[in-house]
Design an enzyme around this catalytic site. Structure first.
Site, short mmCIF file in Angstrom:
data_model
loop_
_atom_site.label_atom_id
_atom_site.label_comp_id
_atom_site.label_asym_id
_atom_site.label_seq_id
_atom_site.Cartn_x
_atom_site.Cartn_y
_atom_site.Cartn_z
CG ASP A 63 -2.96 -10.01 -7.83
OD1 ASP A 63 -4.04 -10.81 -7.49
OD2 ASP A 63 -2.60 -9.08 -6.99
CG ASP A 72 -12.12 4.00 -15.37
OD1 ASP A 72 -12.64 4.35 -16.34
OD2 ASP A 72 -12.61 3.90 -14.06
CG HIS A 97 -6.47 -9.82 -5.31
ND1 HIS A 97 -5.10 -9.65 -5.47
CD2 HIS A 97 -6.62 -9.30 -3.79
CE1 HIS A 97 -4.32 -9.03 -4.46
NE2 HIS A 97 -5.40 -8.84 -3.47
CB VAL A 114 -11.18 5.36 -10.34
CG1 VAL A 114 -12.73 4.93 -9.27
CG2 VAL A 114 -11.00 3.79 -10.75
CG ASN A 189 -4.33 -8.16 4.87
OD1 ASN A 189 -3.81 -6.96 4.73
ND2 ASN A 189 -4.80 -8.74 3.55
CB ALA A 201 6.36 -8.28 2.12
CB VAL A 206 10.92 -7.23 -0.89
CG1 VAL A 206 9.56 -6.93 -1.13
CG2 VAL A 206 11.64 -8.04 -1.80
CB SER A 253 -3.71 -6.38 -1.59
OG SER A 253 -3.47 -7.41 -1.00
#
Length: 474
Positions: A63, A72, A97, A114, A189, A201, A206, A253
């Site tokens: 990424d 975190d 991202h 979180v 998306n 993908a 995959v 994502s």
């Protein structure tokens, strides 16, 4: 009723110390940030974490890099690399991202932080760079190979492009599958102008992930297509952001990162399970949704982490996504009706010893006991000294006299001591010279002094009393 406030202070301090330690042991169930993570509750992640946390598994995040200093994520991120050949590793993220994806997978949580799907994993960040405004296939392929060579057992790719995966990407993905690595990628998306499952993908083997909303409905922002394998939450996913922050994300994502976390949970729970069997377990335990069987929106269904960790799934010898027959038919009875299976957590514990939470609870329990015992000892010592001081002040007696009294060490009266008027002398002590009984004193009726008694000098018999008769000679 009057209360001595001073006497309560040590007790109060001890109790407060104990309560503060106990309070620290309690989970922040009402932490605002954790409350925003609706998808964790919908996926029953707390229940899944009783079985596995992903410990011992490395997940590569290909990424924009990962901000390793986020509270975190601190201690969760390995060095990684950069697929475009620049110096440095992947532990920096100007975009945010990649950090968000890493948090969804591995956030370990703080008092008001979180929680990730697999907080026990380590993240291997592989940083990509946009060339001419896009992530080129060559950079993606290099990143996949770097992740495999870096020891990743799961690769998350939440970045992709339109069209079919090209031979360069397919070759890199085959390299990963041949090295027993699970590859997970986002389907794409509609907001980006996509109308079909994009690359990588749509590459064979995959796990292509589409998105769902709260409640499990298909998310309208997700693309769909025959390559869809499973679906996971993708609408309003709250987690970490770069610059130490937090925020929401919408997209497949996020869905892909959730499934990558699930793959890590399975690989940690079943360390000897091959990548094809990890994939098989994910699709066979998915909850069927939409059209019966595999469909373009949900693929084989919505993931069920607890079931994926506990169900009795028949083994496979090859990646089911590379077998057209397996991809076109219902995976089998393990997911029939989507019914939840009851399970015994004690039979599915995370391997490798007690969890960090268990160690923390035991340590805090010991600390509480020690604090309370120490407080009790201090209070008893302090209380004993307080009573001695108060007694000394009340009688105006020096402390050294009280110390001798506590040891039974009172000294006898001085030689010149005389009792107050009207009090007889202490036993064994004669009245001082000139001592006379109180005025008006008379012996009791019938009383006679002993035959050999001689009154003291200057002492006369009491009024009405007669001196004793002299002793008779024999």
């Amino acid at each position: 009723m009057r209360v001595n406030v001073g006497s309560l202070r040590p007790v109060t301090a001890c109790l407060l110390a104990g309560l503060l330690v106990v309070g620290a042991a309690q989970p922040a169930a009402a932490a605002p940030r954790r409350a925003e993570q609706w998808y964790l509750d919908e996926l029953r992640i707390d229940q899944a974490h009783k079985i596995s946390t992903g410990r011992g598994v490395v997940v590569a995040v290909i990424d924009t890099g990962v901000e390793a200093g986020h509270p975190d994520l601190r201690g969760q991120v390995l060095a990684g690399g950069r697929s475009y050949g620049a110096s440095g590793d992947g532990r920096a993220d100007e975009d945010g991202h990649g950090t968000h994806m890493a948090g969804i997978i591995a956030a370990k949580g703080s008092s008001d932080g979180v929680t990730g799907i697999a907080p026990g994993v380590k993240i291997l960040p592989i940083k990509l760079r946009k060339e001419d405004g896009v992530y080129k296939s060559a950079g993606m392929a290099r990143g996949i190979r770097m992740a495999v060579d870096g020891g990743a057992k799961v690769i998350n790719i939440s970045i992709g492009g339109a069209g079919l995966a090209n031979p360069v990407e397919e070759s890199a993905i085959k390299y990963a599958l041949d090295h027993d690595v699970v590859v997970v990628a986002s389907a794409g998306n509609t907001a980006s102008g996509r109308t079909a499952v994009g690359s990588p993908a749509n590459a064979p083997g995959v796990i292509a992930v589409t998105g769902t909303t709260r409640g499990g409905a298909f998310w309208s922002g997700s693309v769909q297509g025959p390559e869809a394998v499973v679906a996971a939450p993708g609408d309003g996913i709250y987690n970490v952001a770069n610059e130490g922050g937090y925020g929401w994300g919408d997209g497949t994502s996020d869905s892909s990162a959730i499934v990558s976390g699930l793959a890590a949970l399975i690989r940690s729970k079943y360390p000897d399970l091959s990548a094809p069997n990890v994939i098989n377990r994910i699709i066979r335990t998915a909850r069927d949704a939409g059209v019966s069987g595999r469909d373009p929106q949900y693929g084989f269904g919505v993931i069920d982490p607890t079931k994926a960790l506990t169900a009795n799934v028949p083994p496979v010898t090859a990646n089911p996504l590379l077998d057209p027959a397996a991809a076109a038919t219902d995976p089998g009875p393990a997911r029939a009706g989507g019914a939840d299976e009851e399970f015994d957590v004690t039979q599915h514990g995370d391997r490798g010893g007690p969890t960090d939470q268990q160690v923390m609870v035991v340590g805090i329990g010991i600390a509480v006991v020690l604090v309370l015992l120490l407080g009790l000892v201090v209070f008893l010592i302090w209380n004993r000294r307080r009573y001695r001081r108060e007694a000394a002040r009340a009688a105006d007696i020096p402390d050294e006299v009280l110390d001798r009294a506590a040891q039974g060490a009172y000294s006898p009266p001085d030689a010149g001591y005389a009792p107050p008027p009207g009090y007889p002398p202490p036993p064994g002590q004669a009245p001082p010279a000139g001592y006379a009984p109180p005025s008006g004193y008379a012996p009791p009726s019938g009383y006679a002094p002993p035959s050999d008694y001689t009154p003291p000098s200057g002492y006369g018999p009491p009024p009405g009393g007669a001196p004793p008769a002299p002793p008779r000679e024999r």
